[in-house]
Design a protein around this motif. Sequence first.
Motif, mmCIF file in Angstrom:
data_model
loop_
_atom_site.group_PDB
_atom_site.id
_atom_site.type_symbol
_atom_site.label_atom_id
_atom_site.label_comp_id
_atom_site.label_asym_id
_atom_site.label_seq_id
_atom_site.Cartn_x
_atom_site.Cartn_y
_atom_site.Cartn_z
ATOM 1 N N ILE A 109 -37.386 -31.611 -22.097
ATOM 2 C CA ILE A 109 -38.502 -32.063 -21.265
ATOM 3 C C ILE A 109 -37.989 -32.992 -20.167
ATOM 4 O O ILE A 109 -38.390 -32.901 -19.004
ATOM 5 C CB ILE A 109 -39.566 -32.782 -22.114
ATOM 6 C CG1 ILE A 109 -40.266 -31.792 -23.057
ATOM 7 C CG2 ILE A 109 -40.608 -33.461 -21.222
ATOM 8 C CD1 ILE A 109 -41.269 -32.446 -23.990
ATOM 9 N N THR A 110 -37.080 -33.898 -20.537
ATOM 10 C CA THR A 110 -36.525 -34.844 -19.576
ATOM 11 C C THR A 110 -35.794 -34.126 -18.448
ATOM 12 O O THR A 110 -35.989 -34.443 -17.266
ATOM 13 C CB THR A 110 -35.557 -35.808 -20.282
ATOM 14 O OG1 THR A 110 -36.264 -36.525 -21.298
ATOM 15 C CG2 THR A 110 -34.946 -36.784 -19.301
ATOM 16 N N LEU A 111 -34.964 -33.154 -18.792
ATOM 17 C CA LEU A 111 -34.240 -32.406 -17.762
ATOM 18 C C LEU A 111 -35.209 -31.674 -16.839
ATOM 19 O O LEU A 111 -35.003 -31.611 -15.624
ATOM 20 C CB LEU A 111 -33.271 -31.415 -18.413
ATOM 21 C CG LEU A 111 -32.123 -32.032 -19.211
ATOM 22 C CD1 LEU A 111 -31.298 -30.948 -19.897
ATOM 23 C CD2 LEU A 111 -31.231 -32.885 -18.308
ATOM 24 N N ASN A 112 -36.286 -31.123 -17.411
ATOM 25 C CA ASN A 112 -37.280 -30.438 -16.586
ATOM 26 C C ASN A 112 -37.999 -31.413 -15.661
ATOM 27 O O ASN A 112 -38.345 -31.059 -14.532
ATOM 28 C CB ASN A 112 -38.286 -29.707 -17.482
ATOM 29 C CG ASN A 112 -37.662 -28.512 -18.179
ATOM 30 O OD1 ASN A 112 -36.775 -27.860 -17.648
ATOM 31 N ND2 ASN A 112 -38.124 -28.229 -19.390
ATOM 32 N N LEU A 113 -38.220 -32.642 -16.127
ATOM 33 C CA LEU A 113 -38.845 -33.662 -15.291
ATOM 34 C C LEU A 113 -37.908 -34.142 -14.177
ATOM 35 O O LEU A 113 -38.370 -34.632 -13.142
ATOM 36 C CB LEU A 113 -39.257 -34.872 -16.138
ATOM 37 C CG LEU A 113 -40.515 -34.736 -16.996
ATOM 38 C CD1 LEU A 113 -40.626 -35.906 -17.966
ATOM 39 C CD2 LEU A 113 -41.763 -34.675 -16.120
ATOM 40 N N CYS A 114 -36.611 -33.989 -14.385
ATOM 41 C CA CYS A 114 -35.622 -34.559 -13.473
ATOM 42 C C CYS A 114 -35.087 -33.565 -12.451
ATOM 43 O O CYS A 114 -34.157 -33.896 -11.709
ATOM 44 C CB CYS A 114 -34.455 -35.158 -14.265
ATOM 45 S SG CYS A 114 -34.883 -36.686 -15.141
ATOM 46 N N THR A 115 -35.631 -32.360 -12.399
ATOM 47 C CA THR A 115 -35.228 -31.410 -11.366
ATOM 48 C C THR A 115 -36.455 -30.801 -10.720
ATOM 49 O O THR A 115 -37.465 -30.561 -11.386
ATOM 50 C CB THR A 115 -34.327 -30.300 -11.925
ATOM 51 O OG1 THR A 115 -33.910 -29.434 -10.854
ATOM 52 C CG2 THR A 115 -35.034 -29.470 -12.985
ATOM 53 N N ASP A 116 -36.369 -30.554 -9.411
ATOM 54 C CA ASP A 116 -37.439 -29.874 -8.693
ATOM 55 C C ASP A 116 -37.041 -28.446 -8.343
ATOM 56 O O ASP A 116 -37.787 -27.744 -7.656
ATOM 57 C CB ASP A 116 -37.787 -30.636 -7.403
ATOM 58 C CG ASP A 116 -38.484 -31.962 -7.691
ATOM 59 O OD1 ASP A 116 -39.191 -32.036 -8.714
ATOM 60 O OD2 ASP A 116 -38.314 -32.901 -6.900
ATOM 61 N N ASP A 117 -35.870 -28.005 -8.788
ATOM 62 C CA ASP A 117 -35.456 -26.625 -8.537
ATOM 63 C C ASP A 117 -36.306 -25.671 -9.378
ATOM 64 O O ASP A 117 -36.801 -26.054 -10.452
ATOM 65 C CB ASP A 117 -33.972 -26.447 -8.869
ATOM 66 C CG ASP A 117 -33.072 -27.052 -7.801
ATOM 67 O OD1 ASP A 117 -33.479 -27.031 -6.625
ATOM 68 O OD2 ASP A 117 -31.979 -27.541 -8.129
ATOM 69 N N PRO A 118 -36.484 -24.418 -8.932
ATOM 70 C CA PRO A 118 -37.404 -23.476 -9.613
ATOM 71 C C PRO A 118 -36.827 -22.871 -10.882
ATOM 72 O O PRO A 118 -36.738 -21.652 -11.040
ATOM 73 C CB PRO A 118 -37.654 -22.417 -8.544
ATOM 74 C CG PRO A 118 -36.393 -22.404 -7.744
ATOM 75 C CD PRO A 118 -35.939 -23.837 -7.685
ATOM 76 N N VAL A 119 -36.420 -23.734 -11.801
ATOM 77 C CA VAL A 119 -35.884 -23.296 -13.091
ATOM 78 C C VAL A 119 -36.383 -24.266 -14.155
ATOM 79 O O VAL A 119 -36.885 -25.350 -13.842
ATOM 80 C CB VAL A 119 -34.337 -23.284 -13.104
ATOM 81 C CG1 VAL A 119 -33.785 -22.255 -12.138
ATOM 82 C CG2 VAL A 119 -33.792 -24.669 -12.781
#
Length: 299
Positions: A109-119
């Motif tokens: 979840i943290t990694l998803n919160l920390c990137t705005d790239d479409p992945v």
Amino acid sequence: MTIYVPCYLRPLSEARTGNQSRVEQKAEEVNAIRCSACDDLIFKQQNPVDQWVNEQAYHGTDPVTSDREIRVEGAVNNPERHWWIVSQSLLEEINPSLREHADIFDLLITLNLCTDDPVFFSQNPGQTVSRAYDYDRGALRYKDQLSIGNPATALLWANEIPEAVEISDNVAPVYEMVREYRSKKIETDAEADIRVALHMYEDALSSNLWTATTNLYYVCENVLATGRSNMDQLMAGNTALSQEESAGWRETVNRLKHPDKGDSIDGVLDQEELMRPSLVSMRRAANEVLKEAMSDINA
């Protein structure tokens, strides 16, 4: 001791797809994941890998009566989309220590919160299975005290996959906040709003377009709105969305939630008629709102 966490990189998509569809293969275009704001994590692809396993279990002996281990070579599934998250201090030094599947899921979840790239990051194409390994004498040893995690399905694709994914925020403080709010004793309404928002965010990254659209909006509404707030103005003031984009998003959610609402949208839902922001823009708005809210309460 170095810890290895396996994960799969998956594309953010606007059309619900099967777990092994060609859309999922778009993530194979990524050849680097950089975490410039956090030196504690390294992302690398490696296949095959050596692992320490129980010798009797490996050879099918039942019951297992010995702790003797042997080193064997193992292959990963979908190696083109498989990445190892290598932690040399972050996961080793957290308090309480890495102890159950929630800590691994919190990291994703943290990694998803920390990137705005479409992945987005998942531990298995089609499901999240919490798993981690210690690195010992040149091979991986499964941390079997971690229990399995939650199911997750394919999310929707709408943008070009970059060759390099950027983890733009410092992972360590965001990870600390996510772990805290997903496990702490809730004492205020604001803390409860953040916990609910984190669960909505998690669901949004494992659902179809309509669930993602509504859940990501509710993430922002749960955290930003107080009383009879003007959500369009709040959204525009706290995210990169314009007031017009925010209004279109709200109108779409109203149409999805209540068939008798949403004056500008009639009849059967048609994706081309919905004046909502892109999925990536909605995800970015939720990222901004959640991280800012957690930081403000911790201040």
